[in-house]
Design a protein around this motif. Structure first.
Motif, mmCIF file in Angstrom:
data_model
loop_
_atom_site.group_PDB
_atom_site.id
_atom_site.type_symbol
_atom_site.label_atom_id
_atom_site.label_comp_id
_atom_site.label_asym_id
_atom_site.label_seq_id
_atom_site.Cartn_x
_atom_site.Cartn_y
_atom_site.Cartn_z
ATOM 1 N N THR B 39 0.853 -1.187 0.000
ATOM 2 C CA THR B 39 0.000 0.000 0.000
ATOM 3 C C THR B 39 0.889 1.237 0.000
ATOM 4 N N LYS B 40 0.272 2.357 -0.196
ATOM 5 C CA LYS B 40 0.994 3.623 -0.111
ATOM 6 C C LYS B 40 1.662 3.700 1.260
ATOM 7 N N PRO B 41 2.884 4.246 1.358
ATOM 8 C CA PRO B 41 3.496 4.331 2.687
ATOM 9 C C PRO B 41 2.588 5.074 3.661
ATOM 10 N N LEU B 42 2.517 4.558 4.870
ATOM 11 C CA LEU B 42 1.771 5.232 5.928
ATOM 12 C C LEU B 42 2.727 6.144 6.673
ATOM 13 N N ARG B 43 2.150 7.023 7.450
ATOM 14 C CA ARG B 43 2.976 7.971 8.193
ATOM 15 C C ARG B 43 2.355 8.210 9.544
ATOM 16 N N THR B 44 3.170 8.291 10.567
ATOM 17 C CA THR B 44 2.649 8.746 11.853
ATOM 18 C C THR B 44 3.424 9.992 12.252
ATOM 19 N N GLU B 45 2.753 10.833 12.982
ATOM 20 C CA GLU B 45 3.401 12.018 13.540
ATOM 21 C C GLU B 45 3.562 11.772 15.025
ATOM 22 N N GLU B 46 4.772 11.688 15.486
ATOM 23 C CA GLU B 46 5.001 11.445 16.909
ATOM 24 C C GLU B 46 5.234 12.760 17.630
ATOM 25 N N LEU B 47 4.721 12.836 18.851
ATOM 26 C CA LEU B 47 4.912 14.041 19.658
ATOM 27 C C LEU B 47 6.231 13.955 20.394
ATOM 28 N N LEU B 48 6.867 15.075 20.515
ATOM 29 C CA LEU B 48 8.087 15.109 21.321
ATOM 30 C C LEU B 48 7.715 15.414 22.753
ATOM 31 N N THR B 49 8.153 14.548 23.644
ATOM 32 C CA THR B 49 7.882 14.788 25.059
ATOM 33 C C THR B 49 9.215 14.968 25.762
ATOM 34 N N ASP B 50 9.155 15.414 27.010
ATOM 35 C CA ASP B 50 10.386 15.596 27.778
ATOM 36 C C ASP B 50 11.164 14.287 27.855
ATOM 37 N N LYS B 51 10.376 13.209 27.948
ATOM 38 C CA LYS B 51 10.988 11.898 28.104
ATOM 39 C C LYS B 51 11.780 11.520 26.858
ATOM 40 N N SER B 52 11.280 11.951 25.713
ATOM 41 C CA SER B 52 11.871 11.458 24.475
ATOM 42 C C SER B 52 12.978 12.350 23.933
ATOM 43 N N VAL B 53 13.082 13.569 24.422
ATOM 44 C CA VAL B 53 14.114 14.465 23.920
ATOM 45 C C VAL B 53 15.178 14.647 25.002
ATOM 46 N N GLY B 54 16.387 14.287 24.687
ATOM 47 C CA GLY B 54 17.476 14.487 25.632
ATOM 48 C C GLY B 54 17.719 15.963 25.837
ATOM 49 N N VAL B 55 18.332 16.320 26.967
ATOM 50 C CA VAL B 55 18.530 17.729 27.292
ATOM 51 C C VAL B 55 19.279 18.459 26.176
ATOM 52 N N ASP B 56 20.302 17.811 25.651
ATOM 53 C CA ASP B 56 21.093 18.434 24.592
ATOM 54 C C ASP B 56 20.284 18.701 23.330
ATOM 55 N N ASP B 57 19.261 17.874 23.166
ATOM 56 C CA ASP B 57 18.511 17.944 21.918
ATOM 57 C C ASP B 57 17.476 19.058 21.897
ATOM 58 N N VAL B 58 17.119 19.509 23.088
ATOM 59 C CA VAL B 58 16.029 20.481 23.145
ATOM 60 C C VAL B 58 16.421 21.773 22.441
ATOM 61 N N GLU B 59 17.694 22.116 22.536
ATOM 62 C CA GLU B 59 18.152 23.301 21.835
ATOM 63 C C GLU B 59 17.974 23.098 20.343
ATOM 64 N N GLY B 60 17.475 24.099 19.698
ATOM 65 C CA GLY B 60 17.308 23.970 18.260
ATOM 66 C C GLY B 60 15.966 23.371 17.871
ATOM 67 N N VAL B 61 15.266 22.844 18.839
ATOM 68 C CA VAL B 61 13.920 22.374 18.524
ATOM 69 C C VAL B 61 12.990 23.578 18.647
ATOM 70 N N GLU B 62 12.592 24.069 17.520
ATOM 71 C CA GLU B 62 11.771 25.274 17.502
ATOM 72 C C GLU B 62 10.329 24.949 17.860
ATOM 73 N N ALA B 63 9.611 25.934 18.288
ATOM 74 C CA ALA B 63 8.168 25.791 18.544
ATOM 75 C C ALA B 63 7.875 24.511 19.313
ATOM 76 N N LYS B 64 8.437 24.461 20.487
ATOM 77 C CA LYS B 64 8.394 23.236 21.283
ATOM 78 C C LYS B 64 7.024 22.582 21.361
ATOM 79 N N SER B 65 6.015 23.406 21.593
ATOM 80 C CA SER B 65 4.713 22.825 21.879
ATOM 81 C C SER B 65 4.122 22.092 20.688
ATOM 82 N N THR B 66 4.594 22.386 19.496
ATOM 83 C CA THR B 66 4.016 21.724 18.336
ATOM 84 C C THR B 66 5.018 20.820 17.614
ATOM 85 N N THR B 67 6.125 20.487 18.284
ATOM 86 C CA THR B 67 7.123 19.683 17.596
ATOM 87 C C THR B 67 6.675 18.241 17.454
#
Ligand SMILES: Nc1nc2c(ncn2[C@@H]2O[C@H](COP(=O)(O)OP(=O)(O)O)[C@@H](O)[C@H]2O)c(=O)[nH]1
Ligand SMILES: [Mg+2]
Lengths: 151, 199
Positions: B39-67
């Motif tokens: 079938t056509k490739p499926l896609r999911t949009e995963e939410l970024l949570t505090d648990k999933s983003v390491g401290v170093d990674d948070v920098e540069g992640v724009e518009a946190k609430s909608t990432t």
């Protein structure tokens, strides 16, 4: 940040940014505020699971296979429309990732819904093999190779 | 004994397994997944949570609430009771937690490379080497990459001797099948070599 209401704390745990700049964080008012103003479409998944980010049962890998057991969902089971949508989709066996893709929901949400359904006996699941089990399963490698060649 | 579950019509739940498709942005991951999937490739949009983003990674992640981070995948039903999923890694490599989730339990990985931008695939190669995931490199023939280029790719990537490198056209089904078969054969071999001899 002072959050004394455990229910609200639970509700905001998984949000990327549950404390918007300038928002009042105490009490119900702020709860409603971020529901209304924050995160736009992302709010919906959290409302759908009543803020829960962990399933009550099961772990649900991306490729855990799910099928509906066919038990009737009695009204007293408290099924939301989203639960019903998952059950309908799982008439045919489907992976957690596919359910998320088909329903256009993040997997974190789908896992919570599936946990509810599992605890109510409405779905059966089959978890994938671990890496150790895989390494011992030579037949699987051979079956994949044959299956791919036959495509 | 086979412990697999049965559904209410007495059918077995299919056994699911997966392969990871990695590589830089625009290298042809989604194309490959779509070419071999039913079938056509499926896609999911995963939410970024505090648990999933390491401290170093948070920098540069724009518009946190909608990432969110998107993940493409496809399904191949190999036999009635046997399903293979192909997962494309998310474009942004800082989302390693997604790579971890996609890679855990995978048979192996295909690293797609484009000879015009070879360095784009370095992070993927590093990742699978570090993790010990069996992988192969598939050079996507955007501008008719030729055989001799494979040697250059091999040198540039400094791969272990036995990591296969193949040419492919992600738009061509036979070519993609060949890539996947090569990977699974390689994975089978390395897994067997890794297992201690049973007494
Ligand atoms: N010429 C050529 N173009 C390709 C090939 N594979 C993909 N493309 C094109 O390259 C672009 C990016 O491919 P895509 O699969 O979206 O890359 P992704 O970012 O890795 O998922 C698309 O326009 C494809 O049509 C290939 O093998 N040859
Ligand atoms: Mg893509």
């Amino acid at each position: 940040m002072t959050m004394s209401d455990p229910e609200q704390e639970e509700a905001s745990k998984g949000l990327p940014d549950a404390e918007p700049e300038g928002a009042i964080v105490d009490g119900d008012e702020s709860h409603e505020r971020w529901l209304d103003e924050q995160a736009g479409p992302l709010v919906r998944p959290y409302v759908m699971t009543r803020g829960r980010t962990e399933p009550v049962r099961g772990t649900f890998d991306l490729i855990t296979m799910v099928v509906a057991t066919g038990l009737p969902a009695a009204p007293e089971l408290g099924m939301d429309p989203e639960h019903q949508a998952v059950v309908r989709l799982c008439e045919e066996p489907m992976s957690v990732a596919e359910i998320a893709g088909q329903l256009n929901l993040p997997t974190v949400t789908v896992r919570v819904l599936l946990g509810d359904l599992l605890s109510k006996g409405l779905i059966t699941v089959e978890d994938p093999q671990t890496e150790d089990e895989l390494a011992d399963d030579d037949d699987l490698y051979l079956a994949v190779i044959d299956g791919l060649k036959a495509l | 004994m086979d412990s697999r579950r049965f559904d209410r019509r007495g059918r077995r739940l299919p056994k699911a397994t997966k392969i990871v498709v990695a590589g830089g942005f625009g290298v042809g991951k989604t194309t490959l997944v779509g070419t071999v999937s039913e079938t056509k490739p499926l896609r999911t949009e995963e939410l970024l949570t505090d648990k999933s983003v390491g401290v170093d990674d948070v920098e540069g992640v724009e518009a946190k609430s909608t990432t969110t981070v998107a993940m493409d995948f496809g399904r191949i039903t190999l036999k009635d009771e046997f399903v293979l999923y192909l997962f494309g890694t998310p474009g942004q490599e800082r989302f390693w937690f997604m790579w971890d989730e996609i890679t855990l339990g995978a048979l192996g990985a295909v690293v797609l490379a484009d000879t015009r931008r070879l360095a784009d695939c370095f992070p993927a190669v590093d990742y699978f080497e570090r993790r010990g995931t069996p992988f192969i490199v598939a050079v996507n023939c955007f501008e008719g990459s030729r055989r001799f280029e494979l040697d250059e790719v091999e040198m540039a990537l400094n791969l272990g001797e036995h990591v296969p490198i193949v040419l492919c056209d992600a738009r061509d089904k036979e070519s993609c099948k060949n890539v996947l078969v090569t990977l699974v054969q390689h994975a089978r071999k390395t897994r067997r070599e890794k297992r201690p001899v049973e007494v």
